[in-house]
Design a protein around this motif. Structure first.
Motif, PDB file in Angstrom:
ATOM      1  N   GLU A 288       0.835  -1.210   0.000  1.00  0.00           N
ATOM      2  CA  GLU A 288       0.000   0.000   0.000  1.00  0.00           C
ATOM      3  C   GLU A 288       0.867   1.256   0.000  1.00  0.00           C
ATOM      4  O   GLU A 288       0.603   2.215  -0.731  1.00  0.00           O
ATOM      5  CB  GLU A 288      -0.924  -0.016   1.214  1.00  0.00           C
ATOM      6  CG  GLU A 288      -2.027   1.027   1.198  1.00  0.00           C
ATOM      7  CD  GLU A 288      -3.116   0.721   0.191  1.00  0.00           C
ATOM      8  OE1 GLU A 288      -3.917   1.629  -0.080  1.00  0.00           O
ATOM      9  OE2 GLU A 288      -3.175  -0.402  -0.328  1.00  0.00           O
ATOM     10  N   LYS A 289       1.909   1.252   0.816  1.00  0.00           N
ATOM     11  CA  LYS A 289       2.794   2.408   0.882  1.00  0.00           C
ATOM     12  C   LYS A 289       3.683   2.530  -0.357  1.00  0.00           C
ATOM     13  O   LYS A 289       4.137   3.624  -0.698  1.00  0.00           O
ATOM     14  CB  LYS A 289       3.647   2.338   2.149  1.00  0.00           C
ATOM     15  CG  LYS A 289       2.838   2.545   3.422  1.00  0.00           C
ATOM     16  CD  LYS A 289       3.732   2.609   4.645  1.00  0.00           C
ATOM     17  CE  LYS A 289       2.890   2.894   5.896  1.00  0.00           C
ATOM     18  NZ  LYS A 289       3.721   2.974   7.125  1.00  0.00           N
ATOM     19  N   ALA A 290       3.929   1.373  -1.019  1.00  0.00           N
ATOM     20  CA  ALA A 290       4.708   1.417  -2.257  1.00  0.00           C
ATOM     21  C   ALA A 290       3.929   2.097  -3.372  1.00  0.00           C
ATOM     22  O   ALA A 290       4.519   2.675  -4.293  1.00  0.00           O
ATOM     23  CB  ALA A 290       5.101   0.007  -2.678  1.00  0.00           C
ATOM     24  N   GLY A 291       2.601   2.029  -3.300  1.00  0.00           N
ATOM     25  CA  GLY A 291       1.751   2.771  -4.229  1.00  0.00           C
ATOM     26  C   GLY A 291       1.791   2.284  -5.666  1.00  0.00           C
ATOM     27  O   GLY A 291       2.014   3.080  -6.590  1.00  0.00           O
ATOM     28  N   SER A 292       1.571   0.988  -5.877  1.00  0.00           N
ATOM     29  CA  SER A 292       1.542   0.446  -7.232  1.00  0.00           C
ATOM     30  C   SER A 292       0.372   1.027  -8.025  1.00  0.00           C
ATOM     31  O   SER A 292      -0.733   1.183  -7.505  1.00  0.00           O
ATOM     32  CB  SER A 292       1.430  -1.073  -7.194  1.00  0.00           C
ATOM     33  OG  SER A 292       1.253  -1.591  -8.482  1.00  0.00           O
ATOM     34  N   ILE A 293       0.621   1.337  -9.295  1.00  0.00           N
ATOM     35  CA  ILE A 293      -0.426   1.911 -10.151  1.00  0.00           C
ATOM     36  C   ILE A 293      -1.024   0.865 -11.091  1.00  0.00           C
ATOM     37  O   ILE A 293      -1.953   1.165 -11.838  1.00  0.00           O
ATOM     38  CB  ILE A 293       0.126   3.093 -10.976  1.00  0.00           C
ATOM     39  CG1 ILE A 293       1.267   2.598 -11.874  1.00  0.00           C
ATOM     40  CG2 ILE A 293       0.574   4.229 -10.069  1.00  0.00           C
ATOM     41  CD1 ILE A 293       1.785   3.655 -12.824  1.00  0.00           C
ATOM     42  N   TYR A 294      -0.503  -0.353 -11.076  1.00  0.00           N
ATOM     43  CA  TYR A 294      -0.961  -1.389 -11.991  1.00  0.00           C
ATOM     44  C   TYR A 294      -1.929  -2.370 -11.340  1.00  0.00           C
ATOM     45  O   TYR A 294      -2.920  -2.780 -11.938  1.00  0.00           O
ATOM     46  CB  TYR A 294       0.235  -2.155 -12.559  1.00  0.00           C
ATOM     47  CG  TYR A 294       1.189  -1.284 -13.333  1.00  0.00           C
ATOM     48  CD1 TYR A 294       0.862  -0.829 -14.613  1.00  0.00           C
ATOM     49  CD2 TYR A 294       2.405  -0.899 -12.780  1.00  0.00           C
ATOM     50  CE1 TYR A 294       1.734  -0.008 -15.324  1.00  0.00           C
ATOM     51  CE2 TYR A 294       3.278  -0.074 -13.483  1.00  0.00           C
ATOM     52  CZ  TYR A 294       2.940   0.367 -14.761  1.00  0.00           C
ATOM     53  OH  TYR A 294       3.801   1.170 -15.456  1.00  0.00           O
ATOM     54  N   LEU A 295      -1.636  -2.776 -10.108  1.00  0.00           N
ATOM     55  CA  LEU A 295      -2.482  -3.716  -9.389  1.00  0.00           C
ATOM     56  C   LEU A 295      -2.746  -3.185  -7.994  1.00  0.00           C
ATOM     57  O   LEU A 295      -1.885  -2.535  -7.394  1.00  0.00           O
ATOM     58  CB  LEU A 295      -1.807  -5.084  -9.295  1.00  0.00           C
ATOM     59  CG  LEU A 295      -1.604  -5.863 -10.605  1.00  0.00           C
ATOM     60  CD1 LEU A 295      -0.738  -7.087 -10.345  1.00  0.00           C
ATOM     61  CD2 LEU A 295      -2.935  -6.285 -11.221  1.00  0.00           C
ATOM     62  N   ASP A 296      -3.944  -3.461  -7.461  1.00  0.00           N
ATOM     63  CA  ASP A 296      -4.211  -3.056  -6.086  1.00  0.00           C
ATOM     64  C   ASP A 296      -3.458  -3.969  -5.124  1.00  0.00           C
ATOM     65  O   ASP A 296      -3.002  -5.061  -5.492  1.00  0.00           O
ATOM     66  CB  ASP A 296      -5.712  -3.088  -5.789  1.00  0.00           C
ATOM     67  CG  ASP A 296      -6.290  -4.493  -5.888  1.00  0.00           C
ATOM     68  OD1 ASP A 296      -6.166  -5.247  -4.912  1.00  0.00           O
ATOM     69  OD2 ASP A 296      -6.839  -4.832  -6.954  1.00  0.00           O
TER      70      ASP A 296
END
Length: 319
Positions: A288-296
């Protein structure tokens, strides 16, 4: 070349379910079902703690509570070092596994119906203790009932079921009501108990208790044949040699014992100092903190557990 040929031969015998392997496989599978619950509890904090910290939490907790819900699981582990030898030597491997299954069901019930964080503390402490007992006892039981050709493979099933537990908790917890993972885990444990009750006790334990007739019956059931005298005598001689060969001090400081202890200690320390436990227990928060934009984060968490499972299966089918 010869070693590879022997492994291929052993695998061929395993897949054809020949030479009396069927009951051994079923017993190992039944015992290893405990590892699903263990994996679910090991990864429980990753998807569940964010839920408990949310506004709609079924159990109100603080950030300090979150830390302790993870830590208490690991702190309870050393208690198993005292309990496990007493249980497996006094009441046997079979009964110990059944008792631990019942305790695990109690733990999941506490989590499923708990309305106070203190109840969750109790459940996590209980699971932290039984987790190490499970890992030791299931491996011991599987090793003692299995033919040497499939012993390593059957012990590898523990890890497969462990990672299945991670996948289950990562999949269920974010998308279902709070009590659902507890119901699923308790159901799996109930299945484990029902299928494991008719399984035989370890012949090594029975022999250690000088119950030779029962040991022979157990061995014949496991090997699915009536002519087990040669193997029985080898087991008996091995047991007698181990009991009279040396005193406790000599046994502890034997070269082979020290080597095994050093290897196990290095692996254990490396596993924890590389941050594996922290990652598995906080995977959702990290993603969550890494903030991926491709997968939740929930999907990535499940894919992570699937990758671990595939890696483990690949390891034990290609070695």
């Amino acid at each position: 070349m010869l070693l590879n040929q022997q492994r291929k031969t052993a695998m061929a015998r395993f897949y054809t379910l020949g030479n009396g392997y069927i009951l051994q496989i079923l017993a190992a599978l039944s015992a290893s079902l405990l590892e699903i619950s263990d994996g679910m509890q090991y990864g429980w904090s990753s998807p569940v703690i964010p839920i408990l910290e949310s506004k709609n939490s079924p159990v109100k907790i603080t950030s300090e509570d979150s830390t302790w819900l993870e830590t208490i699981f690991l702190l309870a582990g050393p208690l198993a070092l005292v309990i496990t030898p007493v249980l497996v030597d006094k009441i046997g491997r079979h009964k110990t596994i059944l008792i631990i299954s019942c305790l695990s069901i109690i733990g999941w019930i506490l989590i499923g119906v708990g309305t106070r964080v203190e109840i969750l503390y109790l459940a996590r402490f209980l699971f932290g203790t039984v987790s190490d007992i499970i890992f030791t006892t299931v491996a011991m039981y599987t090793s003692e009932i299995a033919d040497k050709e499939i012993r390593g493979f059957l012990n590898g099933l523990m890890y497969v079921f462990l990672y299945l537990g991670f996948i289950l908790i990562y999949s269920l917890a974010p998308s279902t009501p709070f009590y659902v993972p507890s119901v699923v885990a308790a159901g799996i444990l109930l299945l484990q108990i029902l299928t494991f009750i008719p399984m035989p006790e370890s012949p090594y334990f029975l022999m250690k208790k000088q119950r030779y007739e029962s040991a022979m019956k157990s061995l014949k059931r496991l090997r699915s044949k009536t002519n087990c005298e040669t193997e029985f005598e080898k087991m008996k001689n091995c047991m007698e040699d181990s009991e009279h060969k040396s005193n406790i001090k000599e046994a502890i400081f034997k070269k082979t014992t020290l080597k095994a202890f050093i290897c196990a200690t290095i692996l254990f320390v490396a596993q924890h100092f590389c941050g594996l436990s922290v990652i598995l227990m906080n995977l959702y928060t990290i993603l969550e903190k890494a903030g991926s934009i491709y997968l939740d984060s929930n999907t990535t968490e499940i894919l992570f557990a699937l990758l671990m499972l595939v890696s483990m299966i690949t390891r034990f089918t290609t070695r």
